[in-house]
Design an enzyme around this catalytic site. Structure first.
Site, PDB file in Angstrom:
ATOM      1  N   PHE A 199     -11.363 -33.296   6.681  1.00 51.01           N
ATOM      2  CA  PHE A 199     -12.451 -32.431   6.227  1.00 51.01           C
ATOM      3  C   PHE A 199     -13.532 -32.393   7.281  1.00 51.01           C
ATOM      4  CE2 PHE A 199     -16.711 -32.112   4.399  1.00 51.01           C
ATOM      5  CZ  PHE A 199     -16.631 -30.880   3.757  1.00 51.01           C
ATOM      6  N   ARG A 209     -10.706 -38.006  16.164  1.00 52.62           N
ATOM      7  CA  ARG A 209      -9.976 -36.743  16.183  1.00 52.62           C
ATOM      8  C   ARG A 209      -9.819 -36.237  17.612  1.00 52.62           C
ATOM      9  NH1 ARG A 209     -14.005 -32.482  13.318  1.00 52.62           N
ATOM     10  NH2 ARG A 209     -12.019 -31.719  12.590  1.00 52.62           N
ATOM     11  N   LEU A 252     -13.045 -37.687   7.984  1.00 53.29           N
ATOM     12  CA  LEU A 252     -14.195 -36.850   7.697  1.00 53.29           C
ATOM     13  C   LEU A 252     -15.071 -36.714   8.930  1.00 53.29           C
ATOM     14  CD1 LEU A 252     -15.182 -38.553   4.304  1.00 53.29           C
ATOM     15  CD2 LEU A 252     -13.519 -36.708   4.672  1.00 53.29           C
ATOM     16  N   GLU A 253     -15.297 -35.482   9.370  1.00 51.06           N
ATOM     17  CA  GLU A 253     -16.240 -35.191  10.452  1.00 51.06           C
ATOM     18  C   GLU A 253     -17.404 -34.453   9.810  1.00 51.06           C
ATOM     19  OE1 GLU A 253     -16.937 -34.798  14.897  1.00 51.06           O
ATOM     20  OE2 GLU A 253     -15.676 -36.064  13.660  1.00 51.06           O
ATOM     21  N   LEU A 254     -18.548 -35.127   9.708  1.00 50.59           N
ATOM     22  CA  LEU A 254     -19.636 -34.603   8.886  1.00 50.59           C
ATOM     23  C   LEU A 254     -20.826 -34.208   9.750  1.00 50.59           C
ATOM     24  CD1 LEU A 254     -19.214 -37.204   6.005  1.00 50.59           C
ATOM     25  CD2 LEU A 254     -18.078 -34.996   6.315  1.00 50.59           C
TER      26      LEU A 254
END
Length: 473
Positions: free
Chosen positions: A208, A444, A231-233
């Site tokens: 996400f 990532r 998760l890359e927020l």
């Protein structure tokens, strides 16, 4: 009847299309089809999967005009849309070249172990079905950043793009349809948050990219199902400009890092700390450069900055600016969101007189706003830069690499640009993690990225000829 939502054109501000949202049953059906196709995809081997991804790369390149037009409709900007396509093509080339070496078996098989007579065979197995939920700021690029390595690792993928920028998906589907090996293996499902939640409930691993608030919900749902979540927020990236830095170079880099794609980037420079002796000179240079950057209006080929893509983001940016001014900040340039032809535009905005009580210094603004604050020494610069719930990336400017690294090594962030800004968006060779609330899970980028999609298995092998005694008997 299927649920439908409106899609807004950011250049006109009008809702001129509708998007049909896939429901949970449709997502489940797509997942069943993907799971059925995944064993055949895995059986192709790395070489076969590389060939299929090269064919996908060629299909995207051949549809460059259509993809560019769709991205312009989605985002209202042209230059960055072209950059997105070029970056995706380069990423496909890079992964197709490197995947065989990263996924291949290294060393003897079975390898010797610390226990005499016992051999070891490593046999990783990909997660059958990966879900990818991508954001609206770089619709194509951030959709493919997880999709490509997951496919090469041998997984099938369900991709759910943002409902704010869904037009590019039709072109991507047409490209996928040209590659028979991808039939059922890469599926794009349209929809909003409810569709995304259905994806999380269906897959074996979820990637996400988006806000911290939504990321927490995704992470909680994944934890409840015992599936990995990557998760890359959000980010609130600091830039530190030391007294001995090349100020003109720093101003140029900070301006680009803070305003490229209208500031719609998780690695956008959103806080600037300049040494007291050079503070005013640096701000003057930054303002002078900022005033030369204008909106891409009335034509999309004009200017450098496209419209604010999301209507909700317009209000967030406006709120941050109003809060800063109310608390004593000075607007040195920009500062006013203008409606041009129905779209909302903000020219590069430089603020001084800021402090950490202001939203613009603590919350993610996601717009072309550069608040600049003075610091007395390196200790104060590091303390201010680390005083944030975010820790995605950062930038440091100094006279020498060693001086910049001495400061950068003390920063709590995963990717640090030295004498430049936002380099992690262009150089994806290095592995990095998101610190604090900026994300969760493995890198990532770099070699680790593709290995995220593999479960590790070990076969511990005793030779049939070995007659070592049993523990009992």
């Amino acid at each position: 009847m299927a649920r439908q939502i409106g899609v807004r054109d950011p250049r006109t501000g009008r809702t001129d299309e509708t998007l049909r949202c896939a429901d949970a049953a449709e997502v489940a059906a797509a997942a069943d089809r993907a799971r059925a196709a995944q064993p055949g995809w895995l059986a192709l081997g790395t070489a076969g999967r590389v060939a299929a991804l090269r064919a996908l790369r060629d299909a995207i390149a051949e549809r460059d005009t259509a993809m560019t037009a769709a991205l312009v409709r989605d985002t209202g900007r042209l230059q960055v849309s072209r950059l997105e396509i070029d970056s995706v093509l380069a990423s496909l080339d890079r992964w197709c070249e490197r995947a065989p070496g990263l996924l291949g078996t290294a060393g003897p098989d079975p390898a010797p172990t610390s226990m005499p007579g016992i051999g070891l065979r490593q046999a990783p197995l990909p997660y059958p079905l990966v879900g990818a939920i991508s954001p609206w700021n770089f619709p194509l690029l951030l959709a493919m950043i997880d999709v490509v390595p997951a496919l090469l690792a041998g997984s099938a993928v369900l991709l759910k793009p943002s409902e704010i920028t869904p037009r590019f998906a039709a072109v991507l589907r047409a490209c996928v349809a040209e590659v028979p090996a991808l039939d059922g293996v890469l599926t794009v499902v349209d929809g909003d948050g409810a569709t995304g939640a259905a994806v999380v409930d269906t897959v074996d691993l979820i990637c996400f990219t988006g806000s911290v608030r939504t990321g927490r919900a995704v992470g909680a749902a994944a934890a409840a199902r015992f599936i990995p979540a990557f998760l890359e927020l959000g980010g609130k990236d600091p830039a530190i400009v030391c007294a001995d830095a090349d100020l003109d170079r720093a101003a140029q880099a900070v301006l680009y890092g803070g305003t490229v794609n209208t500031g719609h980037s998780c690695m956008s420079i959103e806080r600037v700390y300049a040494a007291e002796p050079v503070f005013e000179e640096f701000v003057d240079l930054l303002v002078a450069r900022a005033r030369k950057v204008g909106p891409a209006y009335p034509e999309v080929t004009d200017g450098e900055l496209g419209p604010i893509i999301s209507a909700a983001q317009v209000e967030i940016i406006r709120d941050h600016l109003a809060d800063a001014v109310a608390r004593g900040a000075s607007v040195r340039c920009g500062g006013e969101i203008r409606v041009l032809g129905g779209g909302a535009y903000l020219e590069p905005t430089v603020l001084t007189g800021v402090d950490h009580s202001m939203k613009v210094m603590r919350e993610e603004t996601f717009g072309p706003v550069l608040p600049v604050m003075a610091f007395a020494d390196a200790d104060e610069a590091v303390r201010l830069a680390n005083d944030s719930e975010y820790g995605l990336s950062a930038a440091v400017f100094a006279a020498t690499t060693e001086a910049a690294l001495a400061v950068g090594e003390r920063l709590e962030a995963g990717g640090i640009s030295v004498n430049d800004a936002s380099l992690t968006g262009f150089v994806q060779d290095g592995e990095k993690n998101a610190f604090k609330s900026s994300g969760l899970g493995g890198s990532r980028m770099g070699p680790a990225s593709i290995r995220r999609f593999q479960r590790q298995r070990s076969f511990l092998i005793r030779s049939p000829e070995d007659r070592a005694p049993w523990w009992f008997g």
